[in-house]
Design a protein around this motif. Sequence first.
Motif, PDB file in Angstrom:
ATOM      1  N   ARG A  28      53.399  48.834  49.257  1.00  0.00           N
ATOM      2  CA  ARG A  28      52.375  48.706  50.303  1.00  0.00           C
ATOM      3  C   ARG A  28      52.047  47.239  50.528  1.00  0.00           C
ATOM      4  N   SER A  29      51.685  46.935  51.738  1.00  0.00           N
ATOM      5  CA  SER A  29      51.346  45.569  52.083  1.00  0.00           C
ATOM      6  C   SER A  29      49.875  45.327  51.746  1.00  0.00           C
ATOM      7  N   ARG A  30      49.590  44.161  51.172  1.00  0.00           N
ATOM      8  CA  ARG A  30      48.218  43.826  50.804  1.00  0.00           C
ATOM      9  C   ARG A  30      47.939  42.385  51.210  1.00  0.00           C
ATOM     10  N   ARG A  31      46.652  42.048  51.287  1.00  0.00           N
ATOM     11  CA  ARG A  31      46.281  40.676  51.592  1.00  0.00           C
ATOM     12  C   ARG A  31      45.448  40.108  50.447  1.00  0.00           C
ATOM     13  N   PHE A  32      45.556  38.821  50.238  1.00  0.00           N
ATOM     14  CA  PHE A  32      44.855  38.135  49.158  1.00  0.00           C
ATOM     15  C   PHE A  32      43.449  37.786  49.616  1.00  0.00           C
ATOM     16  N   VAL A  33      42.441  38.114  48.798  1.00  0.00           N
ATOM     17  CA  VAL A  33      41.043  37.860  49.127  1.00  0.00           C
ATOM     18  C   VAL A  33      40.448  36.946  48.073  1.00  0.00           C
ATOM     19  N   THR A  34      39.754  35.912  48.521  1.00  0.00           N
ATOM     20  CA  THR A  34      39.023  35.023  47.636  1.00  0.00           C
ATOM     21  C   THR A  34      37.586  34.983  48.105  1.00  0.00           C
ATOM     22  N   SER A  35      36.667  35.316  47.198  1.00  0.00           N
ATOM     23  CA  SER A  35      35.249  35.265  47.524  1.00  0.00           C
ATOM     24  C   SER A  35      34.490  34.895  46.269  1.00  0.00           C
ATOM     25  N   TYR A  36      33.690  33.853  46.345  1.00  0.00           N
ATOM     26  CA  TYR A  36      32.915  33.450  45.176  1.00  0.00           C
ATOM     27  C   TYR A  36      31.476  33.958  45.262  1.00  0.00           C
ATOM     28  N   ASP A  37      31.126  34.627  46.359  1.00  0.00           N
ATOM     29  CA  ASP A  37      29.793  35.202  46.501  1.00  0.00           C
ATOM     30  C   ASP A  37      29.769  36.654  46.056  1.00  0.00           C
ATOM     31  N   GLU A  38      30.743  37.405  46.485  1.00  0.00           N
ATOM     32  CA  GLU A  38      30.798  38.846  46.240  1.00  0.00           C
ATOM     33  C   GLU A  38      32.174  39.188  45.676  1.00  0.00           C
ATOM     34  N   PRO A  39      32.241  39.944  44.567  1.00  0.00           N
ATOM     35  CA  PRO A  39      33.551  40.302  44.018  1.00  0.00           C
ATOM     36  C   PRO A  39      34.353  41.168  44.986  1.00  0.00           C
ATOM     37  N   CYS A  40      35.668  40.986  44.987  1.00  0.00           N
ATOM     38  CA  CYS A  40      36.533  41.834  45.819  1.00  0.00           C
ATOM     39  C   CYS A  40      36.859  43.141  45.109  1.00  0.00           C
ATOM     40  N   LYS A  41      36.622  43.216  43.806  1.00  0.00           N
ATOM     41  CA  LYS A  41      36.829  44.449  43.041  1.00  0.00           C
ATOM     42  C   LYS A  41      35.916  44.426  41.828  1.00  0.00           C
ATOM     43  N   LYS A  42      35.293  45.589  41.542  1.00  0.00           N
ATOM     44  CA  LYS A  42      34.429  45.751  40.372  1.00  0.00           C
ATOM     45  C   LYS A  42      34.843  47.014  39.633  1.00  0.00           C
ATOM     46  N   MET A  43      34.697  46.988  38.322  1.00  0.00           N
ATOM     47  CA  MET A  43      34.899  48.199  37.531  1.00  0.00           C
ATOM     48  C   MET A  43      34.204  48.039  36.192  1.00  0.00           C
ATOM     49  N   ARG A  44      33.848  49.169  35.595  1.00  0.00           N
ATOM     50  CA  ARG A  44      33.244  49.180  34.262  1.00  0.00           C
ATOM     51  C   ARG A  44      34.143  49.997  33.352  1.00  0.00           C
ATOM     52  N   LEU A  45      34.490  49.389  32.217  1.00  0.00           N
ATOM     53  CA  LEU A  45      35.306  50.061  31.212  1.00  0.00           C
ATOM     54  C   LEU A  45      34.649  49.895  29.853  1.00  0.00           C
ATOM     55  N   TYR A  46      34.974  50.803  28.927  1.00  0.00           N
ATOM     56  CA  TYR A  46      34.496  50.725  27.555  1.00  0.00           C
ATOM     57  C   TYR A  46      35.684  50.512  26.633  1.00  0.00           C
ATOM     58  N   PHE A  47      35.571  49.523  25.795  1.00  0.00           N
ATOM     59  CA  PHE A  47      36.603  49.056  24.874  1.00  0.00           C
ATOM     60  C   PHE A  47      36.244  49.617  23.502  1.00  0.00           C
ATOM     61  N   HIS A  48      37.126  50.413  22.888  1.00  0.00           N
ATOM     62  CA  HIS A  48      36.869  51.056  21.589  1.00  0.00           C
ATOM     63  C   HIS A  48      37.771  50.445  20.528  1.00  0.00           C
ATOM     64  N   ASP A  49      37.204  49.824  19.505  1.00  0.00           N
ATOM     65  CA  ASP A  49      37.985  49.200  18.440  1.00  0.00           C
ATOM     66  C   ASP A  49      37.680  49.891  17.116  1.00  0.00           C
ATOM     67  N   ILE A  50      38.711  50.457  16.498  1.00  0.00           N
ATOM     68  CA  ILE A  50      38.577  51.110  15.188  1.00  0.00           C
ATOM     69  C   ILE A  50      39.486  50.352  14.227  1.00  0.00           C
ATOM     70  N   ILE A  51      38.881  49.554  13.357  1.00  0.00           N
ATOM     71  CA  ILE A  51      39.678  48.691  12.489  1.00  0.00           C
ATOM     72  C   ILE A  51      40.078  49.426  11.214  1.00  0.00           C
ATOM     73  N   TYR A  52      41.301  49.234  10.813  1.00  0.00           N
ATOM     74  CA  TYR A  52      41.804  49.816   9.570  1.00  0.00           C
ATOM     75  C   TYR A  52      41.251  49.014   8.404  1.00  0.00           C
ATOM     76  N   ASP A  53      40.572  49.712   7.468  1.00  0.00           N
ATOM     77  CA  ASP A  53      39.976  49.010   6.322  1.00  0.00           C
ATOM     78  C   ASP A  53      40.338  49.674   4.985  1.00  0.00           C
ATOM     79  N   TYR A  54      41.440  50.385   4.929  1.00  0.00           N
ATOM     80  CA  TYR A  54      41.959  51.063   3.738  1.00  0.00           C
ATOM     81  C   TYR A  54      41.213  52.352   3.408  1.00  0.00           C
ATOM     82  N   SER A  55      40.031  52.574   3.991  1.00  0.00           N
ATOM     83  CA  SER A  55      39.305  53.809   3.704  1.00  0.00           C
ATOM     84  C   SER A  55      39.494  54.847   4.811  1.00  0.00           C
TER      85      SER A  55
END
Length: 195
Positions: free
Chosen positions: A26-53
Motif C-alpha cells: 500500500r502507498s503511504r505518506r510520511f508525516v512529521t508533526s512535533y505538536d500532535e503525534p501521528c500515531k499513539k498506542m498503549r502497551l504493557y511490558f511484562h518481564d519475568i526474570i529467571y532467578d533459579y526459584s
Amino acid sequence: MATWSKTSLIVAAIFLLSSAGVAHGRSRRFVTSYDEPCKKMRLYFHDIIYDYSNSTSNSTSAAVTKPTALSTAVSKNGYFFGRMVVFNDPMTEGKALPPSLEETAVRAQGLYFYDKKDGPNAWLAFSIVFNSTAHQGTLNLMGADPNIETRDISIVGGTGDFFMSRGVATLRTDAFEGFKYFRLQMDIKLYECYV
C-alpha cells in the motif's frame, strides 16, 4: 572503485525515498508533526526474570552477568551495579499476562543493565516486534530508565509498518514483585511516521 556522479546520487536518493513509502502493498505518506503525534498506542511490558526459584518455561528474561566484587561492595538491595539482563518479553494491550508467554503477537526483545550503584536505575536498548494482522515490523527504543514515577525513552527508528518512525515512549512502573516480575505501562507517541 566506481565513482558516482552527482546526478546518479540524486536519482538513487529519489528512487529510495519514493520506494520507502510503499510497505505491504500500500502507498503511504510520511508525516512529521512535533505538536500532535501521528500515531499513539498503549502497551504493557511484562518481564519475568529467571532467578533459579521459578521455572525456565515461565521466565522471559535472564541476567547474563554475575555480580562483580565492585557491584557487591557498593550495590544495595540486590540492584547489582553493572548487571545486564537480556529479555524476550510479551507485550499486551491490557494488564493481564497472556495465556502463552511465548506466543504473543507483540514482543519486546533486547537488554537492560543497572547503571547506578545504589538503586534500580537502568539503561534500556530493545525492539518492539509486531507480528499480527494489525501491525508488522519493529520499533527500536533506547535510553535511560531512572528510578522515577514516569520517564521517557527515545524511539529511534523502525521497520515495516513503522519504517523510519521516531518518537517517545513514556514508561510507568505499573506492577512490581521484588526481583521476579515487573510490568511497565508504555505510552507510545510517534511524531515521525508513515500513514
